[in-house]
Design an enzyme around this catalytic site. Structure first.
Site, PDB file in Angstrom:
ATOM      1  N   TRP A 129       0.814  -1.222   0.000  1.00 26.61           N
ATOM      2  CA  TRP A 129       0.000   0.000   0.000  1.00 26.61           C
ATOM      3  C   TRP A 129       0.848   1.272   0.000  1.00 26.61           C
ATOM      4  O   TRP A 129       0.320   2.359  -0.191  1.00 26.61           O
ATOM      5  CB  TRP A 129      -0.882   0.013   1.257  1.00 26.61           C
ATOM      6  CG  TRP A 129      -0.094  -0.347   2.491  1.00 26.61           C
ATOM      7  CD1 TRP A 129       0.015  -1.588   3.054  1.00 26.61           C
ATOM      8  CD2 TRP A 129       0.760   0.504   3.267  1.00 26.61           C
ATOM      9  NE1 TRP A 129       0.877  -1.560   4.125  1.00 26.61           N
ATOM     10  CE2 TRP A 129       1.342  -0.280   4.281  1.00 26.61           C
ATOM     11  CE3 TRP A 129       1.080   1.866   3.202  1.00 26.61           C
ATOM     12  CZ2 TRP A 129       2.253   0.244   5.221  1.00 26.61           C
ATOM     13  CZ3 TRP A 129       1.972   2.394   4.134  1.00 26.61           C
ATOM     14  CH2 TRP A 129       2.540   1.566   5.126  1.00 26.61           C
ATOM     15  N   ASN A 130       2.173   1.180   0.254  1.00 31.35           N
ATOM     16  CA  ASN A 130       2.914   2.435   0.486  1.00 31.35           C
ATOM     17  C   ASN A 130       3.172   3.232  -0.788  1.00 31.35           C
ATOM     18  O   ASN A 130       3.261   4.456  -0.759  1.00 31.35           O
ATOM     19  CB  ASN A 130       4.196   2.197   1.284  1.00 31.35           C
ATOM     20  CG  ASN A 130       5.173   1.310   0.581  1.00 31.35           C
ATOM     21  OD1 ASN A 130       4.828   0.602  -0.369  1.00 31.35           O
ATOM     22  ND2 ASN A 130       6.411   1.323   1.040  1.00 31.35           N
ATOM     23  N   LYS A 153      -2.568  -8.756  -7.517  1.00 36.75           N
ATOM     24  CA  LYS A 153      -3.357  -8.478  -6.309  1.00 36.75           C
ATOM     25  C   LYS A 153      -2.764  -7.277  -5.583  1.00 36.75           C
ATOM     26  O   LYS A 153      -1.635  -7.333  -5.103  1.00 36.75           O
ATOM     27  CB  LYS A 153      -3.363  -9.683  -5.355  1.00 36.75           C
ATOM     28  CG  LYS A 153      -4.455  -9.528  -4.304  1.00 36.75           C
ATOM     29  CD  LYS A 153      -4.128 -10.187  -2.982  1.00 36.75           C
ATOM     30  CE  LYS A 153      -3.228  -9.366  -2.104  1.00 36.75           C
ATOM     31  NZ  LYS A 153      -3.818  -8.122  -1.548  1.00 36.75           N
ATOM     32  N   PRO A 154      -3.519  -6.168  -5.485  1.00 32.39           N
ATOM     33  CA  PRO A 154      -3.015  -5.004  -4.741  1.00 32.39           C
ATOM     34  C   PRO A 154      -3.270  -5.177  -3.244  1.00 32.39           C
ATOM     35  O   PRO A 154      -4.005  -6.076  -2.833  1.00 32.39           O
ATOM     36  CB  PRO A 154      -3.874  -3.863  -5.298  1.00 32.39           C
ATOM     37  CG  PRO A 154      -5.182  -4.516  -5.659  1.00 32.39           C
ATOM     38  CD  PRO A 154      -4.876  -5.950  -6.032  1.00 32.39           C
ATOM     39  N   ALA A 155      -2.708  -4.293  -2.440  1.00 30.88           N
ATOM     40  CA  ALA A 155      -2.918  -4.340  -0.985  1.00 30.88           C
ATOM     41  C   ALA A 155      -4.370  -3.994  -0.656  1.00 30.88           C
ATOM     42  O   ALA A 155      -5.019  -3.231  -1.379  1.00 30.88           O
ATOM     43  CB  ALA A 155      -1.992  -3.348  -0.295  1.00 30.88           C
ATOM     44  N   GLY A 206       6.706  -6.404  -0.407  1.00 26.57           N
ATOM     45  CA  GLY A 206       6.035  -6.357   0.885  1.00 26.57           C
ATOM     46  C   GLY A 206       7.001  -6.762   1.988  1.00 26.57           C
ATOM     47  O   GLY A 206       8.222  -6.625   1.851  1.00 26.57           O
ATOM     48  N   SER A 207       6.456  -7.282   3.052  1.00 33.19           N
ATOM     49  CA  SER A 207       7.279  -7.576   4.223  1.00 33.19           C
ATOM     50  C   SER A 207       8.124  -8.832   4.023  1.00 33.19           C
ATOM     51  O   SER A 207       7.770  -9.727   3.245  1.00 33.19           O
ATOM     52  CB  SER A 207       6.371  -7.772   5.438  1.00 33.19           C
ATOM     53  OG  SER A 207       5.510  -8.856   5.197  1.00 33.19           O
ATOM     54  N   GLU A 228      10.899  -8.101  -3.293  1.00 25.91           N
ATOM     55  CA  GLU A 228      11.345  -6.775  -2.837  1.00 25.91           C
ATOM     56  C   GLU A 228      10.804  -6.617  -1.425  1.00 25.91           C
ATOM     57  O   GLU A 228       9.628  -6.314  -1.235  1.00 25.91           O
ATOM     58  CB  GLU A 228      10.766  -5.683  -3.749  1.00 25.91           C
ATOM     59  CG  GLU A 228      11.133  -5.814  -5.212  1.00 25.91           C
ATOM     60  CD  GLU A 228      12.533  -5.349  -5.514  1.00 25.91           C
ATOM     61  OE1 GLU A 228      13.211  -4.831  -4.609  1.00 25.91           O
ATOM     62  OE2 GLU A 228      12.965  -5.520  -6.664  1.00 25.91           O
ATOM     63  N   LEU A 229      11.664  -6.835  -0.437  1.00 24.70           N
ATOM     64  CA  LEU A 229      11.173  -6.966   0.950  1.00 24.70           C
ATOM     65  C   LEU A 229      11.593  -5.776   1.816  1.00 24.70           C
ATOM     66  O   LEU A 229      11.929  -4.721   1.316  1.00 24.70           O
ATOM     67  CB  LEU A 229      11.672  -8.298   1.509  1.00 24.70           C
ATOM     68  CG  LEU A 229      11.371  -9.517   0.608  1.00 24.70           C
ATOM     69  CD1 LEU A 229      11.954 -10.796   1.195  1.00 24.70           C
ATOM     70  CD2 LEU A 229       9.881  -9.672   0.346  1.00 24.70           C
ATOM     71  N   CYS A 262      10.355   1.509   2.010  1.00 19.73           N
ATOM     72  CA  CYS A 262      11.347   0.465   2.291  1.00 19.73           C
ATOM     73  C   CYS A 262      12.765   1.013   2.246  1.00 19.73           C
ATOM     74  O   CYS A 262      13.679   0.393   2.779  1.00 19.73           O
ATOM     75  CB  CYS A 262      11.185  -0.667   1.290  1.00 19.73           C
ATOM     76  SG  CYS A 262      11.205  -0.053  -0.394  1.00 19.73           S
ATOM     77  N   GLU A 362      13.144  -2.871  10.940  1.00 24.30           N
ATOM     78  CA  GLU A 362      12.579  -1.777  10.161  1.00 24.30           C
ATOM     79  C   GLU A 362      11.452  -1.124  10.980  1.00 24.30           C
ATOM     80  O   GLU A 362      10.603  -1.819  11.539  1.00 24.30           O
ATOM     81  CB  GLU A 362      12.000  -2.376   8.878  1.00 24.30           C
ATOM     82  CG  GLU A 362      11.431  -1.386   7.915  1.00 24.30           C
ATOM     83  CD  GLU A 362      10.861  -2.093   6.680  1.00 24.30           C
ATOM     84  OE1 GLU A 362      10.252  -3.158   6.819  1.00 24.30           O
ATOM     85  OE2 GLU A 362      11.037  -1.548   5.581  1.00 24.30           O
ATOM     86  N   GLU A 439      14.126  -4.166 -10.168  1.00 26.19           N
ATOM     87  CA  GLU A 439      13.047  -3.524 -10.916  1.00 26.19           C
ATOM     88  C   GLU A 439      13.568  -2.209 -11.471  1.00 26.19           C
ATOM     89  O   GLU A 439      14.248  -1.461 -10.768  1.00 26.19           O
ATOM     90  CB  GLU A 439      11.834  -3.291 -10.006  1.00 26.19           C
ATOM     91  CG  GLU A 439      11.236  -4.620  -9.563  1.00 26.19           C
ATOM     92  CD  GLU A 439       9.958  -4.516  -8.753  1.00 26.19           C
ATOM     93  OE1 GLU A 439       9.009  -5.248  -9.036  1.00 26.19           O
ATOM     94  OE2 GLU A 439       9.932  -3.694  -7.818  1.00 26.19           O
TER      95      GLU A 439
END
Ligand code: NAP
Length: 461
Positions: A129-130, A153-155, A206-207, A228-229, A262, A362, A439
């Site tokens: 979502w960020n 699938k989005p947040a 995401g996480s 991408e965490l 992130c 984090e 990316e």
């Protein structure tokens, strides 16, 4: 599922709560569209991507209003995110046109060697979502550019941005089935995709916790991954740094999206000789940041995304204070009229140390813990004392030092004398617990390609 305004909690709309069945219908559509889309010329696909870039910018105000409502970030930042997203489509279109079969010099006159790039097939994306638009753009643009079709699938907090994005793609001439959006139950949807052999790749942002789960789940069908965490970026200020410039970069990097990126600096390491000077200026600048609803033009700090996010920042502040940190700014939420209690003031802690939670995990919030270091070796040792490795920042007026330090930091991205590093034409990604894959630019395209090697006999023996 209700979608709510991040600042006020007011319902903005409702989206379908889909599960495994709908996820598989999306794969059906993506599989049907794959033959046509992958067979088109690169120029044809690049033209569609160019139209998407143009349409994103043309509908900037509409996107910005939705991003700011769902996510809470200031409108200016939402505008920046839209330009950044459009750039991913330009970058992918340009790089796809340059991408070519490669002839490999043969050391044997009896055969010729070639490497042919091919689209992997149907690919999946799960986004946070960020950056509700940019995280989609970074995955969709390269996938479509090389001829893959996609299920996404989005947040749950930011599906309305994704729905408008889908509309833009269709309006720009993307054929039906090339991009398929599914909102709903994250684990049911990902389970369906990762157990269906037609899905050949998953790109996840995401996480680290969820990244691990997905990595396990991807094993059965040998699904290729980009992860991408989470990050835990060090921000190192050497004694020879331009301090006002370092402070400006620290403010820009740390407090973007209220600290919920992130690549936000998570640990500030400042040389003992300039510590007082940096801290004094940084605290003054952090205190001056206007807090409020993202839609107010003066706002620089909007709400955090959830009550859980507020609780996590508060817990890190409490932990640090209990372990001897000194609170110099913020430290709590501030009330904003008509809004939820999610506006955490920019918070600065001096005398931070490695045993504090904020130096180990984090934060994903507007907390800046600052520690002092002695020499360059000590700064690098502290910076690298983490399993994460996404971004790192170093400030110095000595170019040789910046080069030396950049090469020694364990991470995927270094900001040298800058706090703003993202660029759609550059490779973005991490190492260690921050994941793998890149990316942006041509590196982003490689994630969606499979190289076929063809060895041809040139003379019959
Ligand atoms: P998250 O909880 O991992 O959620 C991210 C996405 O994963 C959402 O779409 C979420 O869906 C989905 N998800 C949650 N549980 C899942 C499951 N069991 N199976 C499949 N999908 C699942 O992360 P977040 O808190 O929203 O985002 C913040 C994290 O993202 C931070 O750690 C940040 O560092 C990282 N991030 C990394 C980058 C990067 O490029 N490295 C960029 C941005 C953010 P629901 O929303 O429906 O739960």
């Amino acid at each position: 599922m209700a979608v709510r305004d991040a600042a006020t909690g007011v319902e903005l709309g409702r989206v379908p709560c889909s599960g495994g069945q709908e996820a598989l219908e999306a794969v059906d559509a993506a599989s049907s569209a794959l033959g046509d889309w992958s067979a088109r010329s690169t120029t044809d696909r690049a033209t569609v991507l160019g139209s998407i870039a143009h349409a994103l910018r043309a509908r900037k105000d509409e996107f910005a209003a939705i991003i700011t409502a769902e996510n809470g970030k200031p409108l200016d930042e939402s505008h920046g995110e839209i330009d950044y997203s459009a750039d991913y489509f330009l970058s992918a279109a340009q790089e796809a046109i340059r991408l070519a079969e490669e002839s490999i010099p043969s050391r044997n006159p009896a055969r010729s060697l070639a490497a042919i790039p091919e689209p992997i097939g149907v690919v999946a994306a799960i986004t946070p979502w960020n950056f509700p638009l940019a995280m989609l753009a970074r995955k969709t643009a390269p996938a479509l550019a090389v001829g893959c079709t996609q299920v996404v699938k989005p947040a749950e907090q930011t599906p309305l941005t994704a729905i408008l994005f889908a509309e833009v793609l269709m309006d720009a001439g993307l054929p039906s089935g090339a991009f398929n959006l599914v909102t709903g139950d994250a684990s049911a949807i990902s389970r369906a995709w990762l157990s269906d052999g037609r899905v050949r790749k998953l790109s996840f942002t995401g996480s680290t916790r969820v990244g691990r789960l997905l990595m396990h789940a991807a094993a059965d069908q040998i699904v290729r991954l980009s992860l991408e965490l989470g990050g835990h970026a060090p921000f190192i200020v050497f004694r020879d740094a331009d301090i006002p410039a370092a402070v400006a970069a620290a403010i820009a990097g740390k407090f973007r999206v209220a600290g919920q990126t992130c690549v936000c600096p998570n640990r500030f390491l400042v040389a003992a000789e300039v510590y007082e000077q940096f801290v004094t200026r940084f605290v003054a600048a952090a205190r001056a940041l206007p807090i409020g609803k993202g839609c107010e033009p003066t706002t620089r700090i909007g709400p955090l995304i959830s009550d859980t996010a507020v609780a996590r920042v508060r817990a890190q502040v409490d932990d640090a204070l209990a372990k001897g940190a000194k609170l110099l700014a913020g430290g709590a939420t501030v009330p904003v009229t008509g809004c939820l209690d999610r506006f955490f003031a920019p918070t600065v802690l001096a005398d931070a140390s490695p045993e504090m939670l904020c130096f180990q995990e984090e934060t994903f919030g507007p907390l800046a813990p600052i520690a002092k270091f002695g020499d360059e070796a000590e700064a690098i040792r502290i910076a690298n004392a983490t399993p994460y490795g996404l971004a790192a920042y170093a400030f110095s007026s000595d170019a040789a030092r910046l080069d030396r330090v950049s090469r020694q930091l364990h991470c995927g991205i270094v900001g040298a004398n800058t706090g703003v590093i993202s660029d759609a034409f550059a490779p973005f990604g991490g190492c260690g617990w921050s994941g793998f894959g890149r990316e942006g630019g041509r590196w982003g395209l490689y994630e969606y390609l499979s190289w076929k090697y063809v060895c041809t006999a040139t003379r019959v023996s």
